[in-house]
Structures are given as C-alpha cells and as structure tokens.
Design a protein around this motif. Structure first.
Motif, PDB file in Angstrom:
ATOM      1  N   ILE A 314     -22.416 -11.942 -46.797  1.00  0.00           N
ATOM      2  CA  ILE A 314     -21.085 -12.324 -46.327  1.00  0.00           C
ATOM      3  C   ILE A 314     -20.548 -11.222 -45.424  1.00  0.00           C
ATOM      4  O   ILE A 314     -20.638 -10.038 -45.758  1.00  0.00           O
ATOM      5  CB  ILE A 314     -20.118 -12.598 -47.507  1.00  0.00           C
ATOM      6  CG1 ILE A 314     -18.776 -13.076 -46.989  1.00  0.00           C
ATOM      7  CG2 ILE A 314     -19.987 -11.391 -48.417  1.00  0.00           C
ATOM      8  CD1 ILE A 314     -17.874 -13.647 -48.069  1.00  0.00           C
ATOM      9  N   ILE A 319     -14.411 -13.283 -41.755  1.00  0.00           N
ATOM     10  CA  ILE A 319     -13.663 -14.296 -42.501  1.00  0.00           C
ATOM     11  C   ILE A 319     -12.211 -13.858 -42.622  1.00  0.00           C
ATOM     12  O   ILE A 319     -11.928 -12.714 -43.012  1.00  0.00           O
ATOM     13  CB  ILE A 319     -14.280 -14.500 -43.902  1.00  0.00           C
ATOM     14  CG1 ILE A 319     -15.753 -14.919 -43.771  1.00  0.00           C
ATOM     15  CG2 ILE A 319     -13.503 -15.538 -44.695  1.00  0.00           C
ATOM     16  CD1 ILE A 319     -16.470 -15.036 -45.085  1.00  0.00           C
ATOM     17  N   LEU A 323      -8.895 -16.360 -46.580  1.00  0.00           N
ATOM     18  CA  LEU A 323     -10.019 -17.128 -47.114  1.00  0.00           C
ATOM     19  C   LEU A 323     -11.046 -16.257 -47.836  1.00  0.00           C
ATOM     20  O   LEU A 323     -11.812 -16.752 -48.657  1.00  0.00           O
ATOM     21  CB  LEU A 323     -10.741 -17.873 -45.974  1.00  0.00           C
ATOM     22  CG  LEU A 323      -9.956 -18.964 -45.250  1.00  0.00           C
ATOM     23  CD1 LEU A 323     -10.793 -19.548 -44.127  1.00  0.00           C
ATOM     24  CD2 LEU A 323      -9.549 -20.058 -46.229  1.00  0.00           C
ATOM     25  N   LEU A 324     -11.054 -14.970 -47.518  1.00  0.00           N
ATOM     26  CA  LEU A 324     -12.091 -14.090 -48.048  1.00  0.00           C
ATOM     27  C   LEU A 324     -12.065 -14.021 -49.567  1.00  0.00           C
ATOM     28  O   LEU A 324     -13.116 -14.055 -50.214  1.00  0.00           O
ATOM     29  CB  LEU A 324     -11.935 -12.685 -47.447  1.00  0.00           C
ATOM     30  CG  LEU A 324     -13.030 -11.675 -47.809  1.00  0.00           C
ATOM     31  CD1 LEU A 324     -14.404 -12.205 -47.420  1.00  0.00           C
ATOM     32  CD2 LEU A 324     -12.762 -10.333 -47.130  1.00  0.00           C
ATOM     33  N   GLU A 327     -13.543 -17.135 -51.014  1.00  0.00           N
ATOM     34  CA  GLU A 327     -14.976 -17.178 -50.755  1.00  0.00           C
ATOM     35  C   GLU A 327     -15.723 -16.273 -51.730  1.00  0.00           C
ATOM     36  O   GLU A 327     -16.791 -16.626 -52.229  1.00  0.00           O
ATOM     37  CB  GLU A 327     -15.271 -16.742 -49.315  1.00  0.00           C
ATOM     38  CG  GLU A 327     -14.869 -17.743 -48.258  1.00  0.00           C
ATOM     39  CD  GLU A 327     -15.723 -18.999 -48.301  1.00  0.00           C
ATOM     40  OE1 GLU A 327     -16.893 -18.921 -48.745  1.00  0.00           O
ATOM     41  OE2 GLU A 327     -15.217 -20.068 -47.917  1.00  0.00           O
TER      42      GLU A 327
END
Length: 560
Positions: A314, A319, A323-324, A327
């Motif tokens: 990742i 990102i 949203l991180l 995720e």
C-alpha cells in the motif's frame, strides 16, 4: 519308550517346519533323513530313506566331509534352474564321525540383491559428483572415483580412517560428516581440500529403524562446475548467483520482478536481505525513488517462511488521508456514511500471517501513525466502528525516500513508531552510485521487452556507453521506462546513441570513449532527426537549422 517316540516326532515336526532344506546321511552317503523342504526341492523319490546321495550333491565336497571331517561351507549348486548354497558339516555320535548334515539355502533372492548392489555401486562409482560415506563413528567407509579425481586423494588414504584424524593431517579444513553426526540433519558447507581447492559438500544422514544415524552420505561438487551452471542460468534469467560480486536473482513473484546487479554495493544489500529475510522483524527500506524498494520487498517476502502467505502493498502517499485509515484497518457495517453495507476487511488484517509493505511511510498522517504503533505493539487490530479485537501476525516492511529523522525533528513523524519500524534498515543505493549495474540492467530490460513485444532489436555498444555515463535521476524505474520506449518507438534494428533523448548528451560523462568527431556526429544526427520530425519535411527542417536542404539530404543518406 513312548516318551522317546513323542520326542522323535516333535523333532521331526520341527525340522520339517524349517524353510531351508535339511538332509542327514550316513558314512556311506545314504539318506537317513530329509525334511519337507529338501524333499520339495529334489522330489520325495530322490530323497527317500536309504537313497544314495552322491548323484545329487557334489561328491568332492561330500567326500571331504565324510572321510576327513572337513566342513564344506557356501558351495553353490543349481536345482531346477535356481541357485542354492549348500553347507555340509560332519555328524558325530558318541565321539565318532557317523555321517554328515547338509543344509540347503535358496540364494536366488540374495543373488538378485547382490546383482542390484553391484549395479548401484557402479552408478555411484561413475557419478560425476564426488561421493564420500562415513559410518556412525565417523570412519570413512566408501569413496568414489569422481571424488578421487576431484581432490587428488586416493581412496586407500581415506577408507578406514576417522574424519577427525584426516582433518588433523590436513586433508580437510572442516568435515560436514561430523557436523551431520552432531546435529542429525542435512547440512551443506563450503570445504577446502588440501588448501588448494574449494568444493560445496552436502552431508545427508541415513537413519536405521531405531532412528539412529547409520551412515552419512556426502555429495561433493567442485565450485568451478557450479559457477558454469550459474552462468548458464543467468543467460536464461533464472535464479542464479554468478561469480564474485555478480548476481542475478529471480524473486519468484508472480509479477516476474527481478533484482539484477553486479555492483559490490548491491551485493551487500542482497547479503543483508538473505540474512534478515527468514526472521519476522520489521524492516525499513530507504533510498531515492525508483531504486527498486518494491522489488527488494518481493525478495524479502519470497525468502521468508511467509512466502506462501499474502504480500500486500500500500502506498501511503497515494491514498487520501480520509480513505487511508479505512483501507488499513477496515470497518464494520454502518461505521460511517458511505461505508459498505457488509463492512470491509482492512489491508492489515488481510496480510495476517504474511507481509505488508507500507510504501512512502513518511507520508502517513500522524493520527494513523498512533494507531499503527498500537497495532505493532499489541499485535491486535480493531476495525473502524467495531468492538471485536482480532489477533494479528504480520511482518511490516516500510519504505521511504525521505529522511525520517528530519521528519521527527519537524514533528511530522513519531519517534516511537520510527524505532518500531526501523528494527533493520536497508539503504538501497541510487543507480548513479552503482554504475556497474547499468549495462546489466539495460540488457535485462531490453531482452525482457523484446520477448514481451516479439521484436528483434539490438543495443549498440556506443548506446550502452552513453547509458552508463548518464546520472539517472529516476534510477532503475527511469532506465526501465527508457528501454521500453526505445524498443517500441525506434523502428531501426540497431538502437544507436542518436535515438536517445538530447539530455543524455548534455549529461554524458566527458570521459566517454567516443571520439569528439563521433560525439558531434551523434549530436548532429539527433538534432536533424528531431527537426525533420517537428517540421514534417527535409526542406523545412533545413530552413530551421539554417543549412541548405541538399546538405541535409546528403548527411541523411550517409547515415542510411
């Protein structure tokens, strides 16, 4: 009298139950008794009581036993096309020789095993690998011809001697056989023989039915042969280590990425990777963008015990912060507006039992750094909006092109997280720091793209020189992209320096082996090609360059 009859019947029953044939004869070579096994061999008629035996058993052996009392042991005879041993020993009664006893043993199977053993011995003897065998006490019991040729030692010098004694006499600097006897497992080492040759030896234990080591079988191969094999593997882009400071390794990933190098700096990185990969410690990869940190991650994962488990990557900088977190940590049903109805498993949880790569870790927001630190410390995770605690077993590999210590001083990165992530730090050098790798990488990418696009092209030596002289600010990624561009965009069969972008000439090392005239011609060639491409005609290009178009045509003809 009755007891005697019972005992005789009992002994007759015992003798008839034995697998081997048994014949008792008197001093005149007449049959006194033959058990059931013997009768089945010769037929009952031939071994009936009182039968003269000389025509069934070799008379020479029988005469010595009966007349001289000398046993005849292990004599071969053939009965109905089967091989047998017959042992004949004198029979005594009250101190006087009264006849003989013959025991007949089927050796057909023994002969088969003996033949098989000879075949196996021949196979081992003619093996190209040296074979060295010791027993459980460390005594040498077998050495094949290949070992003699490889080492220059005669087997007579070795067989029967203890490995410790041979080491003391300087035959070996160390013994893998003794290590195997001590650790009771297969072991490989590099061994020096007579201080003149190095070989790779692998000792394998052979266990008996009780689980004890019976033998140690050692295969020996000259490193020279291995190096030749490695060079062949390198040509085919397989997993290999070539010679001193030159290695090529296929990490075995599905994406086919490889780590290709011959520089000492990258060799040191590679050795570090091999050392730390088997352990589940956190690793921080540092180095400028494009040096191959993701490829190193692939390699670490592949060399670890987690290679069959997930490897999840990742990019923390790619990102959005909003949203991180979801995720990474996942969320439960209805955790926030826009969340999936069924919830979502986070990447950290998906990587359980495996490895997760946190690329551009320096871009991770401070709020998430705190949560990540807690995950590492507690080895547990809780999804956003949930109450359930889940145990987590992951290996974290972080990567950054920033100086994290400077970020710590600026308050942009947590110091406690830094030390959690930086248990092992691997600094990946830029391509400019390892120019020895440039041509090797260029050749590798070039061959790879030719195969992918089914194209035939060549890189000229002058082009390779120019590539090697360039400083590569974009590192390996820039080199790979340029090679792909040259393969698909250049129509010529041979890629020359004038096909390279102009900035390659501006940054070229002045110590290049090209002469001044050659460099001027290559630069001129590039300028004219770009002018014709921009203007669409030779005449317009000549006008832009301030030369007569016939001059331009003449130059272009000379290059064709």
């Amino acid at each position: 009298m009755k007891d005697t009859i019972v005992k005789n019947e009992m002994w007759e029953s015992i003798l008839n139950s034995t697998h081997n044939g048994l014949i008792v004869i008197d001093c005149d070579s007449h049959v006194l008794f033959a058990n059931q096994s013997a009768k089945e061999l010769f037929s009952k008629e031939k071994l009936s009581e009182g039968r003269f035996i000389q025509d069934l058993i070799p008379p020479a052996s029988l005469d010595k036993v009966i007349n001289e009392g000398i046993p005849s042991i292990g004599q071969k005879m053939e009965i109905a096309n089967q091989q047998y041993f017959i042992n004949i020993t004198p029979l005594y009664h009250q101190g006087e020789r009264s006849g003989a006893i013959g025991v007949i043993q089927d050796i057909t199977r023994i002969e088969h095993y003996r033949s098989l053993f000879k075949q196996l011995e021949a196979i081992i003897e003619f093996s190209t690998d040296g074979i060295y065998v010791v027993d459980a006490s460390g005594k040498t019991v077998f050495v094949n011809t290949a070992y003699e040729k490889m080492t220059g030692y005669n087997r007579k010098e070795l067989i029967g001697n203890q490995m410790k004694d041979l080491m003391g006499k300087g035959y070996f600097d160390q013994s893998v056989s003794l290590l195997v006897l001590e650790e009771k497992k297969q072991i490989s080492i590099i061994q020096k023989i007579a201080e003149k040759k190095e070989v790779i030896v692998t000792g394998s234990p052979v266990f008996d039915d009780m689980g004890e080591i019976e033998l140690v079988v050692t295969s020996v191969r000259d490193i020279t042969q291995l190096n030749e094999i490695r060079r062949e593997l390198n040509k085919a882009k397989e997993i290999s280590e070539l010679s001193l400071h030159r290695f090529s390794l296929q990490a075995g990933q599905k994406d086919g990425q490889s780590i290709i190098f011959q520089s000492l700096k990258m060799k040191q990185v590679y050795q570090q990777v091999k050392q730390v990969a088997p352990f589940p410690t956190s690793i921080l990869l540092s180095g400028p963008s494009g040096v191959g940190k993701e490829v190193i991650t692939n390699l670490i994962h592949h060399l670890s015990s987690r290679k069959d488990k997930p490897l999840i990557k990742i990019n923390c900088g790619a990102i959005p912060e909003s949203l991180l977190e979801s995720e990474l940590f996942g969320y439960e049903k209805g955790a926030f507006t826009g969340a999936r109805q069924e919830g979502k498993i986070g990447l950290l949880e998906l990587a359980d039992k495996g490895t997760i790569m946190l690329d551009e870790i320096g871009e991770m927001p401070l709020s998430l750094q705190v949560k990540l630190l807690r995950v590492i410390q507690e080895k547990q995770i809780r999804r956003i909006g949930g109450n359930k605690i889940r145990n987590l077993d992951i290996r974290i590999i972080s990567a950054t092109n920033k100086n994290l210590k400077e970020l710590i001083d600026k308050g942009q990165f947590r110091e406690d997280l830094y030390y959690r992530l930086n248990v092992i730090e691997l600094d990946i050098p830029s391509l400019a720091e390892r120019p020895e790798d440039i041509e090797l990488l260029a050749d590798y990418f070039f061959a790879s793209f030719l195969k992918t696009y089914h194209i035939e092209r060549q890189l000229s030596e002058a082009t390779k020189q120019l590539l090697t002289a360039y400083h590569w600010p974009g590192n390996v990624r820039e080199l790979k992209n340029l090679i792909e561009n040259l393969v698909v965009a250049v129509p010529d069969e041979v890629i020359e320096p004038h096909h390279l972008p102009l900035h390659f000439y501006e940054q070229a090392d002045p110590l290049l082996t090209l002469t001044l005239k050659q460099r001027v011609e290559q630069y001129e060639r590039r300028l004219i090609k770009d002018a014709v491409k921009r203007s669409g005609s030779v005449r317009k290009a000549a006008k832009q360059l301030g030369v007569h178009h016939t001059t331009l045509v003449k130059k272009m003809k000379n290059w064709s």
